[in-house]
Design an enzyme around this catalytic site. Structure first.
Site, short mmCIF file in Angstrom:
data_model
loop_
_atom_site.label_atom_id
_atom_site.label_comp_id
_atom_site.label_asym_id
_atom_site.label_seq_id
_atom_site.Cartn_x
_atom_site.Cartn_y
_atom_site.Cartn_z
N LYS A 98 0.87 -1.18 0.00
CA LYS A 98 0.00 0.00 0.00
C LYS A 98 0.91 1.23 0.00
O LYS A 98 1.50 1.59 1.01
CB LYS A 98 -0.91 0.01 1.23
CG LYS A 98 -1.89 1.17 1.26
CD LYS A 98 -2.81 1.07 2.48
CE LYS A 98 -3.80 2.22 2.50
NZ LYS A 98 -3.14 3.53 2.63
N LYS A 133 -6.41 -8.27 -2.34
CA LYS A 133 -7.53 -8.27 -3.28
C LYS A 133 -7.87 -9.70 -3.68
O LYS A 133 -6.96 -10.50 -3.96
CB LYS A 133 -7.17 -7.49 -4.55
CG LYS A 133 -6.74 -6.05 -4.33
CD LYS A 133 -6.28 -5.43 -5.65
CE LYS A 133 -5.84 -4.00 -5.48
NZ LYS A 133 -5.30 -3.42 -6.75
N CYS A 191 -2.11 40.55 9.29
CA CYS A 191 -1.16 39.63 9.93
C CYS A 191 -0.01 39.32 8.98
O CYS A 191 -0.22 38.83 7.88
CB CYS A 191 -1.86 38.33 10.32
SG CYS A 191 -0.77 37.13 11.10
#
Length: 716
Positions: free
Chosen positions: A145, A317, A454
């Site tokens: 993965k 799978k 900012c």
């Protein structure tokens, strides 16, 4: 050299090429064209041997010489470069990444790090197949993965035509020009390829390349990327493909979304893709049962630190394609696949300091600076504490002994205090450390309310103001804004309108023409539409849809500002749209009455307009800009009609088309149903919506037919 049937025959640039080329000026066009064709063929072959076979037949210097020669020929003789390997150097910068629908859904998969869940997955598979009278053996195709960014890549007649990020699984971002620059993505398929092929791959940055690239960023004064996945994702979403081309990305292909051939199994896919020049991982395996799949996962866990790429688990799978079809999918994931995750790496160290970083969006993130500790071969000296709520939950303070892990396998997080120092947890500041503005809490997160004033947010705010999502000021991209800030010519958006041609012409890479063009663009942006101006201000939580609703309900910028800022003595005590009000709750109610505005967005709007720094910048900005009053009328030309849009339109953005429909009293939705009247089909339209339209007898309109309908009904 072993005989290779895929080796181009009679090509002098394949084996031991002679790189001592004759000067291009000595060539005629016919000779140059022939040599360029041979070089393209040879370079594609060398790419295949290097990226797919991992068995190059020439060295890097020889390859670079061939590539440079091809570029030289194409430039000198103005040769057609479509499909050429030289396209990998990057094309023209993009204005934005367009949305594109996938040819088939790119779903997620169920996952867990617990072995019991993996065995339960196997039981569900076998039970589901028994219910369909499937009598074959259940084998699993196992693969790593990858921890990268998933993409769809489409080939038509063997030619690379499109690439998109996964997005929400149905619609992703069009990253065609960026993916084109990745060397392991072939521009043209090899061998006997199918007429149509949409493959799924994972784009990643190799570990060694990531380390070298981060070193360059640090040495040049830039912040390093947190991990290879972030580096890959940020690179793939660049608007300038030449930047993507300069960064070391690679890809593994691992699935087929759609094709004009049948593969039979996942193992079959894995075998066929390399035949067409598509790179796959060599650490896959077909196993006969779930226990062997579990063993496979444990082997990869032991090996992952030695790999050249990041993995955070394995994917299992069901191998047989017929079995997968029988099992089908839930609304979110296939029933035939499961991700068996690795445990995150954890270590202990001591917190020496906690600093609060201000992001470009104003979000404040506390960061723990720690004694160096090695985690999975990486030396870590800082870790994210994410937000003030997590600090309070963990009770973490300076001097504490803490346990850290690499969340998502790579990003360091503090997960628990092992031994406290007795002084309590770190007290989160009430004021922004960058500008001193008040810090607002939004759930567990904290934000600086300084906005336009900012300094930590100023670059982002100026970029956003000029971006296509803002006022679309051409010539003010990320690099230009950075130049203006570095030269102290700009601190906020108001300063843009005070730039002169002389100021700009003195900057490196600028000339009088480009300077004049930008000044003209700024002059043209002095009377923006109200909704575009509101969006450009970058008010937190206010995007294009909310800005359009605000403009429609209030009509003028002054009405919006007065409603947000309030008045100690409201005229009649009633809360009405566009009228100044005296207390916070009344102001919130005014904005919450606007469609698409809830309590969080209402508070964000009020806080933005009441901040002293923002008010100062707005006062200066309004000396240069006159936002135009919005049309508050709503027509009924399309009343009762519902439209859905798919693909990209030439004359409208999808948002503009939807707004046009809604302003004429119609509805614009995101999915086709029995209530839909028209599906408007643009370029690269998604097949799924068209199939839904066919099933529901919904009429399809081209863009020209859509415009004709609008004109016929008086909506244009």
């Amino acid at each position: 050299m072993t005989a290779d049937p895929s080796r181009p025959s009679a090509n002098p640039h394949v084996e031991s090429p002679d790189t001592d080329f004759a000067p291009v000026e000595e060539l005629d066009e016919a000779t140059a064209r022939e040599q360029a064709d041979q070089l393209r063929e040879a370079i594609r072959y060398h790419d295949y041997r290097y990226y797919v076979e991992a068995d190059p037949v020439i060295g890097d210097r020889a390859y670079d010489a061939l590539f440079s020669r091809l570029q030289e020929l194409e430039d000198e003789f103005d040769l057609d470069t479509e499909g050429s390997p030289t396209q990998r150097v990057g094309g023209e910068p993009l204005d934005e990444l367009e949305d594109v629908e996938h040819v088939a859904p790119m779903g997620s998969i169920d996952q867990s790090g617990e072995v019991e869940d993996v065995r339960e997955f196997d039981e569900r598979v076998r039970r589901g197949l028994r219910e369909t009278d499937y009598d074959g053996a259940v084998q699993y195709f196992c693969e790593p993965k990858f921890d990268g960014l998933s993409v769809e890549v489409v080939y038509e007649d063997g030619e690379f035509v499109r690439a998109a990020t996964r997005g929400d699984g149905e619609v992703g971002e069009d990253v065609t020009e960026n993916v084109r620059t990745i060397s392991s993505v072939p521009q043209r398929l090899r061998g006997e390829y199918p007429d149509f092929l949409a493959v799924r791959g994972e784009v990643y940055m190799p570990r060694e390349a990531f380390t070298a690239y981060n070193r360059e960023r640090v040495e040049s004064g830039e912040d390093p990327f947190a991990n290879p996945r972030n580096a890959a994702a940020g690179t793939l979403r660049q608007l300038d493909p030449t930047i993507t081309a300069e960064r070391p990305l690679a890809v593994f292909f691992f699935g087929v979304l759609d094709a004009s051939v049948d593969f039979g199994s996942h193992a079959g896919i894995h075998e066929r893709l390399p035949e067409w020049g598509l790179r796959v991982c060599d650490r896959t395996r077909v196993v006969d049962d779930i226990e062997a799949a579990i063993d496979y996962r444990n082997e990869q866990l032991d090996a992952r630190d030695a790999l050249g790429y990041e993995i955070d688990g394995v994917v299992l799978k069901v191998d047989d394609g017929d079995a997968c079809d029988r099992l089908g999918a839930t609304s979110r994931a296939p029933r035939w696949a499961f991700a068996y995750k690795f445990p995150a790496r954890k270590e202990e160290t001591t917190v020496r300091d906690i600093v609060v970083q201000v992001g470009r969006t104003g979000r404040l993130t506390p960061v723990a600076l720690m004694d160096p500790v090695e985690v999975g071969g990486v030396t870590v000296t800082r870790a994210s504490l994410h937000n003030p709520s997590l600090i309070e939950e963990l009770g973490v303070g300076i001097g504490d002994r803490v346990r850290i892990k690499r969340a998502g396998d790579v990003i360091p997080d503090v997960v628990e205090v092992v031994e406290g120092n007795g002084d309590g947890h770190f007290e989160f500041p009430d004021d922004c450390p960058a500008c001193g503005s008040q810090v607002e809490r939004d759930g567990p997160m904290a934000f600086c309310t300084g906005g336009l004033s900012c300094p930590a947010q100023r670059e982002r705010s100026v970029e956003h103001y000029a971006s296509r999502a803002g006022l679309d000021i051409e010539g003010l991209g990320e690099k230009a804004v950075e130049q203006l800030l570095d030269a102290d010519l700009v601190e906020n958006a108001a300063d843009l309108y005070e730039l002169s041609v002389d100021d700009l012409a003195e900057l490196e890479g600028w000339g009088e023409t480009s300077a004049r063009n930008l000044v003209d663009e700024l002059d043209a942006a002095r009377e923006p539409e109200l909704d575009e101006f509101l969006t450009a201000l970058g008010i937190p939580q206010v995007g294009g849809v909310t800005a359009r609703n605000l403009a429609h309900e209030f009509g003028t910028f002054e009405a919006i500002r007065e409603a947000a800022e309030g008045d100690d003595e409201p005229s009649d005590g009633q809360v009405t749209l566009g009228e100044a009000v005296g207390d916070d709750e009344a102001a919130f109610e005014v904005f919450e009455a606007v469609p698409d505005v809830g309590p969080v967005v209402a508070r964000s709007i009020v806080d933005f307009f009441r901040d002293g720094g923002n008010r100062a910048v707005l006062s200066r900005l309004l000396d240069h800009v006159d936002p135009q009053a919005a049309d508050q009328s709503t027509g009924d030309a399309l009343a009762g009609l519902t439209f859905v849009f798919t693909g990209s339109l030439d004359e409208y953005t999808r948002g503009d088309a939807q707004e046009l429909v809604e302003r004429a009293g119609g509805s614009a939705t995101s999915s086709v149903s029995g209530n839909t009247d028209y599906l408007v089909v643009g370029e690269n339209a998604g097949q799924r919506k068209r199939e839904d339209a066919d099933e529901n007898d919904v009429e399809e309109l081209s863009e020209s037919e859509f415009e004709a309908l609008l004109a016929e009904r008086g909506a244009l």
